[in-house]
Write an enzyme that holds these catalytic residues in place. Sequence first.
Site, PDB file in Angstrom:
ATOM      1  CG  HIS A 106      -1.893  -1.134   1.253  1.00  0.00           C
ATOM      2  ND1 HIS A 106      -2.945  -1.210   0.370  1.00  0.00           N
ATOM      3  CD2 HIS A 106      -1.954  -2.246   2.030  1.00  0.00           C
ATOM      4  CE1 HIS A 106      -3.643  -2.317   0.616  1.00  0.00           C
ATOM      5  NE2 HIS A 106      -3.060  -2.964   1.602  1.00  0.00           N
ATOM      6  CG  HIS A 116      -2.008  -9.903  -4.106  1.00  0.00           C
ATOM      7  ND1 HIS A 116      -2.419 -10.759  -5.107  1.00  0.00           N
ATOM      8  CD2 HIS A 116      -1.805 -10.666  -3.004  1.00  0.00           C
ATOM      9  CE1 HIS A 116      -2.490 -11.991  -4.619  1.00  0.00           C
ATOM     10  NE2 HIS A 116      -2.126 -11.966  -3.360  1.00  0.00           N
ATOM     11  CG  ASN A 118      -0.468 -15.640  -3.789  1.00  0.00           C
ATOM     12  OD1 ASN A 118      -0.458 -16.858  -3.938  1.00  0.00           O
ATOM     13  ND2 ASN A 118      -1.473 -14.883  -4.210  1.00  0.00           N
ATOM     14  NE  ARG A 120      -2.069 -20.920  -3.555  1.00  0.00           N
ATOM     15  CZ  ARG A 120      -2.420 -19.897  -4.326  1.00  0.00           C
ATOM     16  NH1 ARG A 120      -1.715 -18.780  -4.295  1.00  0.00           N
ATOM     17  NH2 ARG A 120      -3.467 -19.975  -5.116  1.00  0.00           N
ATOM     18  CG  HIS A 183     -19.932  -6.493  -2.691  1.00  0.00           C
ATOM     19  ND1 HIS A 183     -18.749  -7.163  -2.833  1.00  0.00           N
ATOM     20  CD2 HIS A 183     -19.625  -5.325  -2.059  1.00  0.00           C
ATOM     21  CE1 HIS A 183     -17.764  -6.442  -2.305  1.00  0.00           C
ATOM     22  NE2 HIS A 183     -18.271  -5.320  -1.830  1.00  0.00           N
ATOM     23  N   GLY A 266      -5.530 -22.449  11.025  1.00  0.00           N
ATOM     24  CA  GLY A 266      -4.785 -22.073  12.217  1.00  0.00           C
ATOM     25  C   GLY A 266      -3.570 -21.232  11.968  1.00  0.00           C
ATOM     26  N   GLY A 267      -3.556 -20.470  10.866  1.00  0.00           N
ATOM     27  CA  GLY A 267      -2.428 -19.599  10.579  1.00  0.00           C
ATOM     28  C   GLY A 267      -2.377 -18.414  11.527  1.00  0.00           C
ATOM     29  CG  ASN A 268       0.614 -14.822  13.084  1.00  0.00           C
ATOM     30  OD1 ASN A 268       0.465 -13.703  12.629  1.00  0.00           O
ATOM     31  ND2 ASN A 268       1.018 -15.065  14.315  1.00  0.00           N
TER      32      ASN A 268
END
Length: 283
Positions: A106, A116, A118, A120, A183, A266-268
């Site tokens: 940002h 953005h 990513n 993986r 939306h 259960g990620g941070n």
Amino acid sequence: MTSPPPHAALKQDAATWFAALRDRICAEFETIEQEAGGAARFQRASWERPGGGGGTMSVLRGQVFEKAGVNISVVDGTLSPDFAAKIPGTEAGAAFWAAGISLVVHPRSPKIPAVHMNTRMIVTAKGWFGGGGDLTPLQPGTPEATEDAAFFHAAYQAACDAHDPGYYEKFKAWCDEYFYLPHRNEPRGAGGIFYDYLDSGDVAADFAFTRDVGQAFLAAYPPIVRRRREAPYTPQEREAQLIRRGRYVEFNLLYDRGTTFGLKTGGNTEAILMSMPPEVKWP
């Protein structure tokens, strides 16, 4: 007994690559801050996942980058029923391993687009790669925004074309469809590429493509920042930027797969919500 997918043999190589890419991107962003007379550096915080693995969150708050976050993670555990149902041939409770890098920028100036990226690798009973990058001009429709989008897309098209002439159009369309706010009946930004469940049958080629997607980001985004960082802007343009950021928040909280995956496995929480802008408004 079912043999593990060939991706399993690449776990260490993939984790090492994502960390190395993080280091290169962070170094480039810090250099841009220094070129602009700033001294901000990335602050890193590591975290552990109770179910297995963990990651490192790196955040920079500077005069060019109001907030830039570059996260890496390597996690493992068992799949919940809702995620297992999305993967053919995988059952709830099956083991998974996932590693990746995720970044969101940002910028302080509304003349610089947000971005953005990513990539993986995920291993269950199957293995696949995913990722991409997309640009969000904060002044959409201007000649500058159009120029920046064309430059950004060209870098990703070059990465795609080096591997498969059909990748760019396919992954561009996927990005346009994915980064869309139904939306509001509008795209989140100027697009880029997005791919998921990539398993061509040649794991080495898929990994090479994923590496090139990460390197394409370095070819695409820093030149745009350097080109726009000195441009003056008005308080009205800053206000419009803050309102535009609201679209980012809406998409990430309502539709983003990565946000959902991280929270449900259960990620941070702080690392997952790193993508949120530091300041935002709604009209």
